[in-house]
Design a protein around this motif. Structure first.
Motif, PDB file in Angstrom:
ATOM      1  N   ALA A  20     -11.175  -1.545 -13.132  1.00  0.00           N
ATOM      2  CA  ALA A  20     -10.942  -0.526 -11.884  1.00  0.00           C
ATOM      3  C   ALA A  20     -11.690  -1.129 -10.729  1.00  0.00           C
ATOM      4  CB  ALA A  20     -11.767   0.479 -12.205  1.00  0.00           C
ATOM      5  N   LYS A  21     -12.621  -2.065 -10.778  1.00  0.00           N
ATOM      6  CA  LYS A  21     -12.975  -2.422  -9.497  1.00  0.00           C
ATOM      7  C   LYS A  21     -11.975  -3.590  -9.076  1.00  0.00           C
ATOM      8  CE  LYS A  21     -17.519  -3.071  -9.079  1.00  0.00           C
ATOM      9  NZ  LYS A  21     -18.943  -3.650  -9.418  1.00  0.00           N
ATOM     10  N   VAL A  22     -11.999  -4.444  -9.966  1.00  0.00           N
ATOM     11  CA  VAL A  22     -10.810  -5.671  -9.637  1.00  0.00           C
ATOM     12  C   VAL A  22      -9.717  -4.914  -9.022  1.00  0.00           C
ATOM     13  CG1 VAL A  22      -9.541  -7.385 -10.433  1.00  0.00           C
ATOM     14  CG2 VAL A  22     -12.001  -7.070 -11.240  1.00  0.00           C
ATOM     15  N   LYS A  26      -8.026  -5.710  -5.423  1.00  0.00           N
ATOM     16  CA  LYS A  26      -6.723  -6.524  -5.144  1.00  0.00           C
ATOM     17  C   LYS A  26      -5.844  -5.512  -4.315  1.00  0.00           C
ATOM     18  CE  LYS A  26      -3.026  -7.646  -8.456  1.00  0.00           C
ATOM     19  NZ  LYS A  26      -2.794  -7.794  -9.855  1.00  0.00           N
ATOM     20  N   ASN A  27      -5.883  -4.136  -4.546  1.00  0.00           N
ATOM     21  CA  ASN A  27      -5.080  -3.262  -3.573  1.00  0.00           C
ATOM     22  C   ASN A  27      -5.660  -3.187  -2.403  1.00  0.00           C
ATOM     23  OD1 ASN A  27      -3.488  -2.387  -5.932  1.00  0.00           O
ATOM     24  ND2 ASN A  27      -4.844  -0.689  -6.274  1.00  0.00           N
ATOM     25  N   ALA A  30      -4.231  -6.500  -0.775  1.00  0.00           N
ATOM     26  CA  ALA A  30      -2.726  -6.456  -0.399  1.00  0.00           C
ATOM     27  C   ALA A  30      -2.501  -5.568   0.842  1.00  0.00           C
ATOM     28  CB  ALA A  30      -2.041  -5.870  -1.642  1.00  0.00           C
ATOM     29  N   SER A  31      -3.183  -4.452   1.091  1.00  0.00           N
ATOM     30  CA  SER A  31      -3.078  -3.687   2.117  1.00  0.00           C
ATOM     31  C   SER A  31      -3.261  -4.484   3.509  1.00  0.00           C
ATOM     32  CB  SER A  31      -3.879  -2.594   2.084  1.00  0.00           C
ATOM     33  OG  SER A  31      -3.419  -1.378   1.007  1.00  0.00           O
ATOM     34  N   SER A  32      -4.480  -5.121   3.246  1.00  0.00           N
ATOM     35  CA  SER A  32      -4.768  -6.286   4.336  1.00  0.00           C
ATOM     36  C   SER A  32      -3.850  -7.131   4.949  1.00  0.00           C
ATOM     37  CB  SER A  32      -6.249  -7.018   3.871  1.00  0.00           C
ATOM     38  OG  SER A  32      -6.556  -7.781   4.930  1.00  0.00           O
ATOM     39  N   VAL A  33      -3.401  -7.759   3.800  1.00  0.00           N
ATOM     40  CA  VAL A  33      -2.033  -8.495   4.329  1.00  0.00           C
ATOM     41  C   VAL A  33      -0.935  -8.032   4.790  1.00  0.00           C
ATOM     42  CG1 VAL A  33      -0.256 -10.087   3.149  1.00  0.00           C
ATOM     43  CG2 VAL A  33      -2.610 -10.414   2.410  1.00  0.00           C
ATOM     44  N   GLU A  34      -0.639  -6.658   4.323  1.00  0.00           N
ATOM     45  CA  GLU A  34       0.382  -5.996   4.972  1.00  0.00           C
ATOM     46  C   GLU A  34       0.134  -5.569   6.458  1.00  0.00           C
ATOM     47  OE1 GLU A  34       1.328  -2.476   2.773  1.00  0.00           O
ATOM     48  OE2 GLU A  34       1.672  -3.505   0.878  1.00  0.00           O
TER      49      GLU A  34
END
Length: 100
Positions: A20-22, A26-27, A30-34
């Motif tokens: 859950a932490k990983v 990870k999410n 991904a949001s940071s890249v977006e």
């Protein structure tokens, strides 16, 4: 109760929490890249709009005309030669005469 069963249940609980932490990080990554990609697209669109707005002004439209069409004044200036920095002149400190 069997010790191995307890250990297996504990390990499963730890694994689930770790997963859950990983997944959370990870999410977030991904949001940071977006977000970074969107910021780059926005910056490019703002620059293009500023250039096109200036082209409309050079084509003899007034800012009032453009506002009447629903076009806002761009927040960013069109690319070109940057202005020089204005620096305040520093004055030399006045020397104080000492009484002797």
């Amino acid at each position: 109760m069997d010790i191995n069963d307890i250990a297996a249940k504990a390990a499963a609980k730890i694994d689930a929490a770790r997963d859950a932490k990983v997944n959370a990080v990870k999410n977030a990554a991904a949001s940071s890249v977006e977000l970074q990609e969107a910021a780059q697209l926005l910056a490019a669109a703002e620059q293009k709009y500023a250039k096109d707005y200036q082209a409309a002004l050079r084509a003899d439209w007034t800012e009032s005309d453009l506002r009447g069409f629903g076009l806002d004044t761009p927040g960013r200036k069109a690319g070109g030669r940057p202005r020089g920095k204005k620096t305040a002149r520093e004055t030399a400190p006045a020397s104080v005469a000492s009484d002797q």
